[in-house]
Motif scaffolding. Structure first.
Motif, PDB file in Angstrom:
ATOM      1  N   ARG A 170     -75.396  17.915 -12.489  1.00 18.02           N
ATOM      2  CA  ARG A 170     -75.410  16.711 -13.494  1.00 18.02           C
ATOM      3  C   ARG A 170     -76.771  16.559 -14.234  1.00 18.02           C
ATOM      4  O   ARG A 170     -76.650  16.033 -15.243  1.00 18.02           O
ATOM      5  CB  ARG A 170     -74.945  15.403 -12.802  1.00 18.02           C
ATOM      6  N   LEU A 171     -77.822  16.725 -13.464  1.00 20.31           N
ATOM      7  CA  LEU A 171     -79.109  16.463 -13.999  1.00 20.31           C
ATOM      8  C   LEU A 171     -79.502  17.579 -15.079  1.00 20.31           C
ATOM      9  O   LEU A 171     -80.521  17.471 -15.898  1.00 20.31           O
ATOM     10  CB  LEU A 171     -80.313  16.681 -13.134  1.00 20.31           C
ATOM     11  N   GLY A 172     -78.579  18.669 -15.231  1.00 18.17           N
ATOM     12  CA  GLY A 172     -78.872  19.550 -16.197  1.00 18.17           C
ATOM     13  C   GLY A 172     -79.458  21.033 -15.628  1.00 18.17           C
ATOM     14  O   GLY A 172     -79.473  21.886 -16.565  1.00 18.17           O
ATOM     15  N   PHE A 173     -79.845  21.278 -14.379  1.00 22.71           N
ATOM     16  CA  PHE A 173     -80.053  22.332 -13.971  1.00 22.71           C
ATOM     17  C   PHE A 173     -79.170  23.391 -13.942  1.00 22.71           C
ATOM     18  O   PHE A 173     -77.830  22.853 -13.654  1.00 22.71           O
ATOM     19  CB  PHE A 173     -80.824  22.153 -12.428  1.00 22.71           C
ATOM     20  N   VAL A 174     -79.472  24.747 -14.030  1.00 16.48           N
ATOM     21  CA  VAL A 174     -78.097  25.668 -13.988  1.00 16.48           C
ATOM     22  C   VAL A 174     -78.329  26.006 -12.728  1.00 16.48           C
ATOM     23  O   VAL A 174     -79.113  26.704 -11.992  1.00 16.48           O
ATOM     24  CB  VAL A 174     -78.528  26.518 -15.087  1.00 16.48           C
ATOM     25  N   ILE A 175     -77.114  26.189 -12.064  1.00 17.30           N
ATOM     26  CA  ILE A 175     -76.886  26.644 -10.774  1.00 17.30           C
ATOM     27  C   ILE A 175     -76.255  28.076 -10.488  1.00 17.30           C
ATOM     28  O   ILE A 175     -75.354  28.217 -11.218  1.00 17.30           O
ATOM     29  CB  ILE A 175     -76.078  25.745  -9.822  1.00 17.30           C
TER      30      ILE A 175
END
Ligand code: C2E
Ligand code: CA
Ligand code: CA
Ligand code: CA
Length: 279
Positions: free
Chosen positions: A171-176
């Motif tokens: 949700r914070l925008g990091f790509v998992i």
């Protein structure tokens, strides 16, 4: 030790002692090594299969040991995962990567993303979301510049905490990215439940299966499934043109491997990053 097998026992003993001594030396030296900057980030380029363009890189740590020379992580990372030092080392690697991205942005180099490895310990030991958020903020980066590779085996523990932490990061925008996908731990339930953006196919699958008929079927299935779930697919460990062609035919998105380049020191990667397309 006496008798027929004595010599073998003695040899075994020596070998074991050697291993234990080496492990002790690794543990004794790790803090100093970090302080002295002996851990080095190597970068391995990752390419977009569709058009062959550079898409990013994976950060892989090495230990430039004063006596032993450049050490790959296969021996020391498992030790650090047991003694907890991995959390410190990973944070060091992430910070180094953020500093590089900031420097390259300032110099006007092409804007790429970098994947970093996140050990399962990091997820439980630290307030991962806070650590990473303050890091990208400090270096003026948008969170999607950092891809977080979490190895598939970490997902066996489908605890609420893991799902929540990954969900927050996403949700914070990091790509998992789910690393080593298909290496044997994942289940379909898990895939449905985990907040992820990218499947990174296990290297063994790429190297042994995708050029065989059954493997091709499985690859097609995975890519279709990924499309349907709106996940991107990365293949790592690509070593041959044949493997690349298969991946291309079946619509895999990105490829990384010795076929293109081995992990390299930062300065060499900068040449790859800044090289102009041939006219
Ligand atoms: P990984 O994350 O699965 O990384 C892929 C490994 O495959 C790397 O080994 C890479 O150098 C190697 N590789 C890449 N392309 C090819 C290829 O075409 N053929 C072959 N045979 N190998 C290829 P490396 O650098 O020795 O790292 C081993 C493992 O150590 C990594 O596996 C990862 O689990 C761990 N690791 C490395 N750096 C870090 C780090 O900074 N933090 C954490 N937590 N783990 C790390
Ligand atoms: Ca990885
Ligand atoms: Ca992997
Ligand atoms: Ca691995």
């Amino acid at each position: 030790i006496k008798g027929k097998y004595g010599k073998h026992f003695a040899l075994y003993d020596d070998k074991l002692r050697g291993t234990l001594l080496r492990r002790q030396a690794i543990t004794d030296g790790m803090e100093t090594a970090l302080a002295k900057g002996q851990f080095e980030v190597y970068l391995q380029p990752k390419y977009q299969i569709r058009d062959g363009r550079l898409a990013g890189a994976e950060a892989l740590v090495r230990w430039n040991h004063p006596e032993w020379g450049l050490q790959p992580p296969g021996e020391f990372i498992p030790l650090f995962e047991r003694n907890g030092f991995i959390t410190k080392l990973d944070q060091y690697v992430w910070e180094r990567v953020c500093a590089l991205l900031q420097e390259w942005d300032r110099k006007g180099y092409p804007s790429i993303n970098i994947s970093v490895n996140v050990s399962r310990l990091d997820i439980y030991n630290t307030d991962l979301a806070d650590v990473l958020t303050s890091l990208v903020r400090r270096y003026g980066l948008s969170p999607d510049r950092l891809h977080l590779e979490i190895t598939e085996s970490a997902y066996t523990d489908t605890s609420r905490q893991l799902i929540e932490t990954l969900g927050t990061l996403r949700r914070l925008g990091f790509v998992i990215e789910m690393d080593d996908f298909g290496s044997g731990y994942s289940s379909l339930n898990m895939l449905a439940e985990m907040p992820i953006d990218v499947l990174k196919l296990d290297m063994k699958f790429i190297q042994t299966e995708i050029t065989r008929p059954t493997g091709q079927g499985i690859l097609r299935f995975i890519v279709d499934l990924a499309r349907w779930m709106k996940l991107r697919v990365v293949a790592e460990g690509v070593e041959t043109r044949e493997q690349l062609e298969r991946l291309q035919n079946d619509g895999c998105d990105y490829a990384q491997g010795y076929y293109f380049a081995k992990p390299m020191p930062v300065e060499s990667f900068v040449s790859v990053l800044t090289v102009q397309d041939p006219p």
